[in-house]
Design a protein around this motif. Structure first.
Motif, PDB file in Angstrom:
ATOM      1  N   HIS A  89     -22.790  -7.863 -46.055  1.00 42.17           N
ATOM      2  CA  HIS A  89     -23.216  -6.895 -47.063  1.00 42.17           C
ATOM      3  C   HIS A  89     -24.697  -7.098 -47.352  1.00 42.17           C
ATOM      4  O   HIS A  89     -25.116  -8.191 -47.754  1.00 42.17           O
ATOM      5  CB  HIS A  89     -22.401  -7.089 -48.342  1.00 42.17           C
ATOM      6  CG  HIS A  89     -22.810  -6.169 -49.459  1.00 42.17           C
ATOM      7  ND1 HIS A  89     -23.630  -6.555 -50.488  1.00 42.17           N
ATOM      8  CD2 HIS A  89     -22.522  -4.859 -49.695  1.00 42.17           C
ATOM      9  CE1 HIS A  89     -23.830  -5.553 -51.309  1.00 42.17           C
ATOM     10  NE2 HIS A  89     -23.155  -4.505 -50.858  1.00 42.17           N
ATOM     11  N   GLY A  93     -25.648  -8.363 -43.986  1.00 45.01           N
ATOM     12  CA  GLY A  93     -25.752  -7.475 -42.829  1.00 45.01           C
ATOM     13  C   GLY A  93     -26.956  -7.794 -41.970  1.00 45.01           C
ATOM     14  O   GLY A  93     -26.897  -7.696 -40.737  1.00 45.01           O
ATOM     15  N   VAL A 112     -22.252  -3.748 -40.761  1.00 43.18           N
ATOM     16  CA  VAL A 112     -23.390  -3.914 -41.659  1.00 43.18           C
ATOM     17  C   VAL A 112     -23.195  -2.964 -42.837  1.00 43.18           C
ATOM     18  O   VAL A 112     -23.231  -1.746 -42.674  1.00 43.18           O
ATOM     19  CB  VAL A 112     -24.719  -3.608 -40.932  1.00 43.18           C
ATOM     20  CG1 VAL A 112     -25.896  -3.750 -41.891  1.00 43.18           C
ATOM     21  CG2 VAL A 112     -24.890  -4.532 -39.727  1.00 43.18           C
ATOM     22  N   GLY A 115     -26.930  -1.884 -45.315  1.00 40.22           N
ATOM     23  CA  GLY A 115     -27.994  -2.694 -44.743  1.00 40.22           C
ATOM     24  C   GLY A 115     -29.128  -1.850 -44.199  1.00 40.22           C
ATOM     25  O   GLY A 115     -29.233  -0.651 -44.479  1.00 40.22           O
TER      26      GLY A 115
END
Length: 259
Positions: A89, A93, A112, A115
């Motif tokens: 997160h 990511g 991701v 991100g």
């Protein structure tokens, strides 16, 4: 603790491994709302970043996203995982993208969440504001303001008491001002634009359209830069969409992992 990182496991030990990496807060507990659904089919490993939670407080020198990715490789080596899926997160990511660059043979799939390949100017303004709050008001003021960047306004209105409790818990385990500043600086220095197009790991860029910290268009640009990256957008949920709408979030993630 393995390779200096504290982690928790959930799910069948013989299931495919799935490593979860949190954002700026760094603690694996961030993924608590998602663990039951993910652990039905995966050996889920949620870890605390170096310098956060129960992991080694000593940071790498210098503090970089690449060093954080190397920490994940060391963790995988320490607990005997050759290959894994990885979900990160925001900052997590970015760690995933670095993993896909530095150790692609160790990744099966990458997710991701909210991100980017390079920090958006809007996100830089948000980080500058948060650092100003930290400098002028201290950790308590920083944490009091944090929900504004993470959650949709209606969700904050409906969860005031919960957020007050969580702020006190976060304050008790605050990573420290210097650690936080160095981790934000590592985020600001991250720039994958010159190499993200060459990554070959099947990747999902998952974003929320109402994210108040990272524009969803950052995920759109990430997906446009590489044919191996697909884009999935949630209409709502904010920056912490896995927490505010875990049912939809889990469904998107599991569909991708099983595809």
């Amino acid at each position: 603790m393995a390779a200096g990182l504290h982690y928790q496991e959930q799910g069948p030990g013989d299931a495919p491994p799935l490593i979860l990496s949190a954002g700026l807060g760094g603690a694996g507990g961030y993924w608590t709302p998602n663990l039951p659904a993910l652990a039905e089919s995966y050996r889920v490993i949620a870890y605390d970043h170096r310098g956060t939670g129960k992991s080694d407080p000593a940071l790498s020198d210098p503090v970089t996203i690449a060093a954080m990715a190397q920490d994940v490789v060391a963790l995988m080596d320490a607990i005997g995982i050759g290959r894994a899926c990885f979900m990160g997160h925001a900052l997590g990511g970015l760690i995933g993208l670095e993993l896909a660059r530095l150790a692609p043979a160790r990744l099966d799939k990458l997710i991701v969440v909210n991100g980017w390949a390079v920090t958006d100017p809007y996100t830089r303004r948000c980080f500058d504001a948060r650092l100003h709050i930290l400098a002028s008001g201290g950790p308590k003021a920083y944490l009091d303001a944090q929900p504004i960047f993470l959650f949709p306004a209606p969700w904050i209105s409906e969860n005031g008491e919960r957020l007050a409790r969580e702020t006190e818990a976060h304050l008790a385990h605050f990573q420290g001002e210097e650690t936080l500043k160095k981790r934000i600086a590592a985020i600001a220095a991250f720039d994958a634009r010159s190499w993200v197009g060459a990554l070959t790991t099947p990747t999902l860029a998952l974003a929320s359209r109402d994210d108040m910290l990272v524009p969803w268009t950052a995920s759109e640009r990430l997906a446009a830069a590489n044919d191996h990256v697909s884009l999935s957008l949630m209409d709502g949920g904010g920056h912490a969409c896995n927490l505010t709408d875990p049912a939809q979030f889990n469904r998107i993630v599991l569909d991708f992992l099983r595809s």
